[in-house]
Scaffold this active site. Sequence first.
Site, PDB file in Angstrom:
ATOM      1  N   LYS A 116       0.827  -1.217   0.000  1.00  0.00           N
ATOM      2  CA  LYS A 116       0.000   0.000   0.000  1.00  0.00           C
ATOM      3  C   LYS A 116       0.858   1.263   0.000  1.00  0.00           C
ATOM      4  O   LYS A 116       0.598   2.183  -0.753  1.00  0.00           O
ATOM      5  CB  LYS A 116      -0.898   0.056   1.252  1.00  0.00           C
ATOM      6  CG  LYS A 116      -1.978  -0.967   1.318  1.00  0.00           C
ATOM      7  CD  LYS A 116      -2.922  -0.677   2.476  1.00  0.00           C
ATOM      8  CE  LYS A 116      -2.264  -0.684   3.835  1.00  0.00           C
ATOM      9  NZ  LYS A 116      -1.883  -2.011   4.330  1.00  0.00           N
TER      10      LYS A 116
ATOM     11  N   ARG B 290      -9.184   1.344   9.035  1.00  0.00           N
ATOM     12  CA  ARG B 290      -8.778  -0.027   9.349  1.00  0.00           C
ATOM     13  C   ARG B 290      -9.948  -0.841   9.894  1.00  0.00           C
ATOM     14  O   ARG B 290      -9.829  -2.034  10.084  1.00  0.00           O
ATOM     15  CB  ARG B 290      -7.702  -0.037  10.437  1.00  0.00           C
ATOM     16  CG  ARG B 290      -6.323   0.356   9.994  1.00  0.00           C
ATOM     17  CD  ARG B 290      -5.597  -0.782   9.327  1.00  0.00           C
ATOM     18  NE  ARG B 290      -4.288  -1.081   9.854  1.00  0.00           N
ATOM     19  CZ  ARG B 290      -3.161  -0.449   9.550  1.00  0.00           C
ATOM     20  NH1 ARG B 290      -3.178   0.581   8.748  1.00  0.00           N
ATOM     21  NH2 ARG B 290      -2.018  -0.839  10.054  1.00  0.00           N
TER      22      ARG B 290
ATOM     23  N   ARG C  60      11.743  -6.777   5.304  1.00  0.00           N
ATOM     24  CA  ARG C  60      11.674  -5.340   5.054  1.00  0.00           C
ATOM     25  C   ARG C  60      12.669  -4.568   5.930  1.00  0.00           C
ATOM     26  O   ARG C  60      12.820  -4.862   7.118  1.00  0.00           O
ATOM     27  CB  ARG C  60      10.243  -4.918   5.403  1.00  0.00           C
ATOM     28  CG  ARG C  60       9.815  -3.616   4.893  1.00  0.00           C
ATOM     29  CD  ARG C  60       8.340  -3.601   4.672  1.00  0.00           C
ATOM     30  NE  ARG C  60       7.576  -3.424   5.904  1.00  0.00           N
ATOM     31  CZ  ARG C  60       6.309  -3.030   5.920  1.00  0.00           C
ATOM     32  NH1 ARG C  60       5.675  -2.793   4.795  1.00  0.00           N
ATOM     33  NH2 ARG C  60       5.678  -2.898   7.050  1.00  0.00           N
TER      34      ARG C  60
ATOM     35  N   ARG D 248      11.555  -2.486  11.328  1.00  0.00           N
ATOM     36  CA  ARG D 248      10.489  -1.993  12.203  1.00  0.00           C
ATOM     37  C   ARG D 248      10.228  -3.014  13.292  1.00  0.00           C
ATOM     38  O   ARG D 248      10.192  -4.204  13.028  1.00  0.00           O
ATOM     39  CB  ARG D 248       9.202  -1.804  11.382  1.00  0.00           C
ATOM     40  CG  ARG D 248       9.090  -0.460  10.732  1.00  0.00           C
ATOM     41  CD  ARG D 248       7.959  -0.387   9.764  1.00  0.00           C
ATOM     42  NE  ARG D 248       6.665  -0.850  10.272  1.00  0.00           N
ATOM     43  CZ  ARG D 248       5.518  -0.710   9.602  1.00  0.00           C
ATOM     44  NH1 ARG D 248       5.516  -0.127   8.426  1.00  0.00           N
ATOM     45  NH2 ARG D 248       4.394  -1.160  10.100  1.00  0.00           N
TER      46      ARG D 248
ATOM     47  N   ARG E 167      -0.500  -8.847  13.466  1.00  0.00           N
ATOM     48  CA  ARG E 167      -1.030  -7.808  12.570  1.00  0.00           C
ATOM     49  C   ARG E 167      -1.907  -8.415  11.481  1.00  0.00           C
ATOM     50  O   ARG E 167      -2.945  -7.857  11.131  1.00  0.00           O
ATOM     51  CB  ARG E 167       0.122  -7.012  11.935  1.00  0.00           C
ATOM     52  CG  ARG E 167       0.797  -6.084  12.922  1.00  0.00           C
ATOM     53  CD  ARG E 167       2.134  -5.596  12.412  1.00  0.00           C
ATOM     54  NE  ARG E 167       2.039  -4.745  11.242  1.00  0.00           N
ATOM     55  CZ  ARG E 167       3.035  -4.570  10.379  1.00  0.00           C
ATOM     56  NH1 ARG E 167       4.178  -5.201  10.520  1.00  0.00           N
ATOM     57  NH2 ARG E 167       2.878  -3.758   9.362  1.00  0.00           N
TER      58      ARG E 167
HETATM   59  P1  AMP Z   1       1.113   0.513   9.075  1.00  0.00           P
HETATM   60  O1  AMP Z   1       2.362   1.254   8.788  1.00  0.00           O
HETATM   61  O2  AMP Z   1      -0.058   1.026   8.280  1.00  0.00           O
HETATM   62  O3  AMP Z   1       1.271  -0.982   8.968  1.00  0.00           O
HETATM   63  O4  AMP Z   1       0.723   0.818  10.613  1.00  0.00           O
HETATM   64  C1  AMP Z   1       1.584   0.443  11.667  1.00  0.00           C
HETATM   65  C2  AMP Z   1       0.823   0.413  12.975  1.00  0.00           C
HETATM   66  O5  AMP Z   1       0.282   1.714  13.246  1.00  0.00           O
HETATM   67  C3  AMP Z   1      -0.382  -0.527  13.009  1.00  0.00           C
HETATM   68  O6  AMP Z   1      -0.030  -1.860  13.325  1.00  0.00           O
HETATM   69  C4  AMP Z   1      -1.232   0.132  14.108  1.00  0.00           C
HETATM   70  O7  AMP Z   1      -0.721  -0.154  15.396  1.00  0.00           O
HETATM   71  C5  AMP Z   1      -1.007   1.619  13.842  1.00  0.00           C
HETATM   72  N1  AMP Z   1      -2.006   2.149  12.883  1.00  0.00           N
HETATM   73  C6  AMP Z   1      -1.793   2.639  11.629  1.00  0.00           C
HETATM   74  N2  AMP Z   1      -2.936   3.034  11.046  1.00  0.00           N
HETATM   75  C7  AMP Z   1      -3.918   2.782  11.958  1.00  0.00           C
HETATM   76  C8  AMP Z   1      -5.339   2.956  11.953  1.00  0.00           C
HETATM   77  N3  AMP Z   1      -5.997   3.444  10.878  1.00  0.00           N
HETATM   78  N4  AMP Z   1      -6.015   2.583  13.071  1.00  0.00           N
HETATM   79  C9  AMP Z   1      -5.402   2.096  14.149  1.00  0.00           C
HETATM   80  N5  AMP Z   1      -4.080   1.883  14.209  1.00  0.00           N
HETATM   81  C10 AMP Z   1      -3.328   2.228  13.129  1.00  0.00           C
END
Ligand code: AMP
Length: 223
Positions: A17, A92, A131, A164, A175
């Site tokens: 994404k 989400r 990654r 990360r 996740r």
């Molecule tokens: P991502 O980089 O999109 O994989 O997000 C990393 C982490 O940030 C996720 O595992 C959540 O803990 C938090 N996070 C990101 N976007 C959201 C969202 N829309 N709602 C809740 N938590 C989020």
Amino acid sequence: MKERLGLILLGPPGSGKGTQAKLLTEKYNIPQISTGDILREAVKQRTELGLKAKKFMNQGELVPDDVVVGIIEERLRKEDCERGFVLDGFPRNIEQAHALEGILKKLNSQITQTINLAVGEEELLKRLSGRRICRECGEGYHIIFNPPTNGGICNKCGGELYQREDDQEDTIKARLAVYAEQNAPLIKYYQGKGLLHRVEGKGSIQQIVERIITTIEGTRRDD
Ligand code: AMP
């Protein structure tokens, strides 16, 4: 004139994404809004928001809705979003989708397409565990698919590469489980609105972005 784009990219962690959102911002000159990036920056800066979010993020759980909805509203109100936007990592869950609809209504804006990037679980595990990211400039690498020329060093700026915390295998599994549970109602919701488009997320980055652009152009209306 073609209508202003309000894009959502849906897809599991590791589906690409973020990468695709960046390419779409270049193609359409619209900002990418990534809640994950905004939260990671807050954690790095140790802001109040960052301190609140960190423990959820490290466990692969979702940060509470009120926190992320607040972040999104503030971001969507910025002037650059008048040209359109691409959301990556938000919404989400269905509560966030409803909140988003309310915010966009207030701003006289709307979602025009929701792209669902489809990638199988085995492939996701491979992608996520390899990654690496540059601590300085944020450039992304993969130890197998896109390795840096020089060990743990960024090709672009010489910064140190890191993994990360939430890309460790146990957290990845958490996740993906959260994703599977929360995403199904979202798919239904946008399908019901006639906005959902499934795009195959396997192949080269260029192939995938071309599929997405073809989908957008095939469904974009005139103003
Ligand atoms: P991502 O980089 O999109 O994989 O997000 C990393 C982490 O940030 C996720 O595992 C959540 O803990 C938090 N996070 C990101 N976007 C959201 C969202 N829309 N709602 C809740 N938590 C989020």
